[in-house]
Design an enzyme around this catalytic site. Structure first.
Site, PDB file in Angstrom:
ATOM      1  N   CYS A 109      23.115  33.286  11.629  1.00  0.00           N
ATOM      2  CA  CYS A 109      22.461  32.200  12.359  1.00  0.00           C
ATOM      3  C   CYS A 109      21.287  32.777  13.138  1.00  0.00           C
ATOM      4  O   CYS A 109      21.376  33.877  13.666  1.00  0.00           O
ATOM      5  CB  CYS A 109      23.455  31.557  13.323  1.00  0.00           C
ATOM      6  SG  CYS A 109      22.781  30.164  14.258  1.00  0.00           S
ATOM      7  N   CYS A 116      27.405  33.828  21.604  1.00  0.00           N
ATOM      8  CA  CYS A 116      27.999  33.482  20.299  1.00  0.00           C
ATOM      9  C   CYS A 116      28.021  34.673  19.360  1.00  0.00           C
ATOM     10  O   CYS A 116      27.024  35.355  19.171  1.00  0.00           O
ATOM     11  CB  CYS A 116      27.224  32.332  19.676  1.00  0.00           C
ATOM     12  SG  CYS A 116      27.837  31.863  18.048  1.00  0.00           S
ATOM     13  N   CYS A 330      34.406  31.507  16.492  1.00  0.00           N
ATOM     14  CA  CYS A 330      33.472  31.443  15.408  1.00  0.00           C
ATOM     15  C   CYS A 330      32.765  32.748  15.109  1.00  0.00           C
ATOM     16  O   CYS A 330      32.183  33.356  15.977  1.00  0.00           O
ATOM     17  CB  CYS A 330      32.440  30.449  15.814  1.00  0.00           C
ATOM     18  SG  CYS A 330      32.046  29.561  14.455  1.00  0.00           S
TER      19      CYS A 330
HETATM   20  N1  SAH Z   1      24.982  25.925  15.599  1.00  0.00           N
HETATM   21  C1  SAH Z   1      25.777  24.768  15.828  1.00  0.00           C
HETATM   22  C2  SAH Z   1      27.156  24.822  15.198  1.00  0.00           C
HETATM   23  C3  SAH Z   1      27.895  26.131  15.205  1.00  0.00           C
HETATM   24  S1  SAH Z   1      28.504  26.713  16.751  1.00  0.00           S
HETATM   25  C4  SAH Z   1      25.865  24.491  17.311  1.00  0.00           C
HETATM   26  O1  SAH Z   1      25.286  25.247  18.086  1.00  0.00           O
HETATM   27  O2  SAH Z   1      26.428  23.486  17.695  1.00  0.00           O
HETATM   28  C5  SAH Z   1      29.828  25.630  17.135  1.00  0.00           C
HETATM   29  C6  SAH Z   1      30.149  25.546  18.605  1.00  0.00           C
HETATM   30  O3  SAH Z   1      30.890  26.702  19.043  1.00  0.00           O
HETATM   31  C7  SAH Z   1      28.937  25.481  19.500  1.00  0.00           C
HETATM   32  O4  SAH Z   1      29.133  24.544  20.510  1.00  0.00           O
HETATM   33  C8  SAH Z   1      28.869  26.883  20.043  1.00  0.00           C
HETATM   34  O5  SAH Z   1      28.095  26.944  21.193  1.00  0.00           O
HETATM   35  C9  SAH Z   1      30.340  27.184  20.240  1.00  0.00           C
HETATM   36  N2  SAH Z   1      30.711  28.588  20.410  1.00  0.00           N
HETATM   37  C10 SAH Z   1      30.069  29.683  19.972  1.00  0.00           C
HETATM   38  N3  SAH Z   1      30.717  30.808  20.350  1.00  0.00           N
HETATM   39  C11 SAH Z   1      31.820  30.404  21.027  1.00  0.00           C
HETATM   40  C12 SAH Z   1      32.901  31.090  21.659  1.00  0.00           C
HETATM   41  N4  SAH Z   1      32.983  32.425  21.646  1.00  0.00           N
HETATM   42  N5  SAH Z   1      33.847  30.349  22.275  1.00  0.00           N
HETATM   43  C13 SAH Z   1      33.787  29.003  22.267  1.00  0.00           C
HETATM   44  N6  SAH Z   1      32.816  28.300  21.681  1.00  0.00           N
HETATM   45  C14 SAH Z   1      31.826  28.990  21.066  1.00  0.00           C
END
Ligand code: SAH
Length: 340
Positions: A109, A116, A330
């Site tokens: 990504c 993330c 994720c």
């Molecule tokens: N790019 C898209 C979809 C993928 S991320 C988006 O940003 O919505 C899916 C969700 O998981 C997003 O809300 C992201 O911010 C969240 N996310 C990422 N890492 C995370 C983590 N370690 N714990 C909880 N949520 C997380």
């Protein structure tokens, strides 16, 4: 060669017309692929031999390889290996209302959200529609059951791969395809405003979730680089436009990061920002990962945040946690794999 699973129903109708065959063959093919779930063109027994031969020349009927599975009672986490050796993840969650699958839309990504795991490994490429469809098909085969809900919230930014994601929605939603109702499909975006606008004009009743995670530009800029391109005012304006056009409610996701976005003041800012918007807030306890350094907010802090929002009459829930003990955050499985 293109995968047959990459074809929407109307693509297939066009294809058959282009080779001088009747459009209704698209129905037959969809019935074999998504009704009977055959895995070889030779099983298309009601299609003429010469047409099958032509289909074989033009398409592959591949499946994805499940390389690794981690299981808990309520959650399964799948690592897929793609034909080119790349890896993606999908997470299956057992709810009381059905089975929901969180799928990936890209390999890596480019959005670079600081908290993330998926974003640490830059985008290698987009997934095509077939690679999203096959995550669903392969897991349904694996569990010998139907998936009722799909969330596009795995690795990747779906609106950075807009056309393929919309084609995927078309295929899984189609009455002769996987028949998953559009209200059971959710796309989650970090806020690519031009695509939110484009999405507003689609005929689908697909749910939209926005990864907001902060209520001011000051805080959001620190954790989500995309905010420097589309700041909060612009984002909120596009969402209001979306709601006006579609009459649908939007979900705002809000990860609780200790000391970053979880104070009383942050909660009040959030309420002020969302006042009057037809929405609901999903508070997400942060899944800590080994490599990044952010901490999950304390339980009491999360509850206090929740109360403030609730008291202002904004609909809010705290997300139930799935699988934090099996690297279900994720991108974690893939990150592990890539670092091996
Ligand atoms: N790019 C898209 C979809 C993928 S991320 C988006 O940003 O919505 C899916 C969700 O998981 C997003 O809300 C992201 O911010 C969240 N996310 C990422 N890492 C995370 C983590 N370690 N714990 C909880 N949520 C997380």
């Amino acid at each position: 060669m293109e995968s047959i699973y990459n074809k929407s129903f109307s693509d297939l109708e066009e294809y058959f017309e282009s080779i001088g065959e009747k459009k209704y063959k698209a129905s037959q093919v969809y019935e074999w692929l998504y009704g009977k779930r055959v895995e070889s063109f030779d099983e298309f027994t009601n299609v003429k031999k010469d047409v099958v031969a032509k289909i074989k020349e033009d398409f592959s009927i591949n499946r994805l390889v499940i390389e690794q599975v981690e299981k808990d009672v309520e959650v399964h986490k799948y690592l897929f290996e793609l034909p080119d050796g790349n890896h993606i993840e999908a997470v299956l969650m057992m709810h009381d209302y059905g089975k929901s699958l969180c799928i990936s839309s890209q390999v890596g990504c480019n959005m670079g959200c600081k908290f993330c795991e998926s974003g640490r490994l830059k985008k290698v490429r987009n997934l095509d529609a077939s690679e999203m469809v096959l995550q669903v098909l392969q897991i349904e085969k694996e569990i010998n059951d139907r998936i009722s809900h799909i969330v596009i919230m795995g690795i990747g930014e779906p609106f950075d791969n807009y056309d393929n994601v919309i084609k995927f929605v078309e295929i899984v939603n189609h009455a002769k395809g996987l028949q998953i109702g559009s209200r059971h499909i959710t796309i989650s975006t970090c806020g690519l405003v031009p695509k939110i606008k484009e999405f507003s004009s689609l005929p689908y009743q697909v749910n939209l979730a926005i990864s907001l995670h902060a209520a001011t530009n000051e805080v959001r800029n620190k954790i989500m680089p995309i905010n420097k391109v589309y700041p909060i005012e612009t984002l909120i304006e596009s969402i209001k436009e979306y709601i006006n056009k579609t009459n649908r409610r939007v979900t705002f996701e809000y990860i609780m990061l200790e000391g970053i976005n979880d104070s009383k003041e942050d909660a009040i800012n959030l309420c002020n920002l969302l006042k009057g918007i037809n929405c609901y807030v999903n508070i997400i306890p942060y899944n800590e990962t080994n490599n990044i350094g952010f901490k999950r907010s304390k339980k009491d802090t999360i509850l206090q945040f929740y109360d403030i929002i609730k008291r202002r009459n904004i609909q809010v829930t705290i997300r139930r946690e799935f699988g934090s003990n099996i690297s279900a955050a994720c991108g974690q499985l893939r990150a592990k794999k890539e670092s091996e």
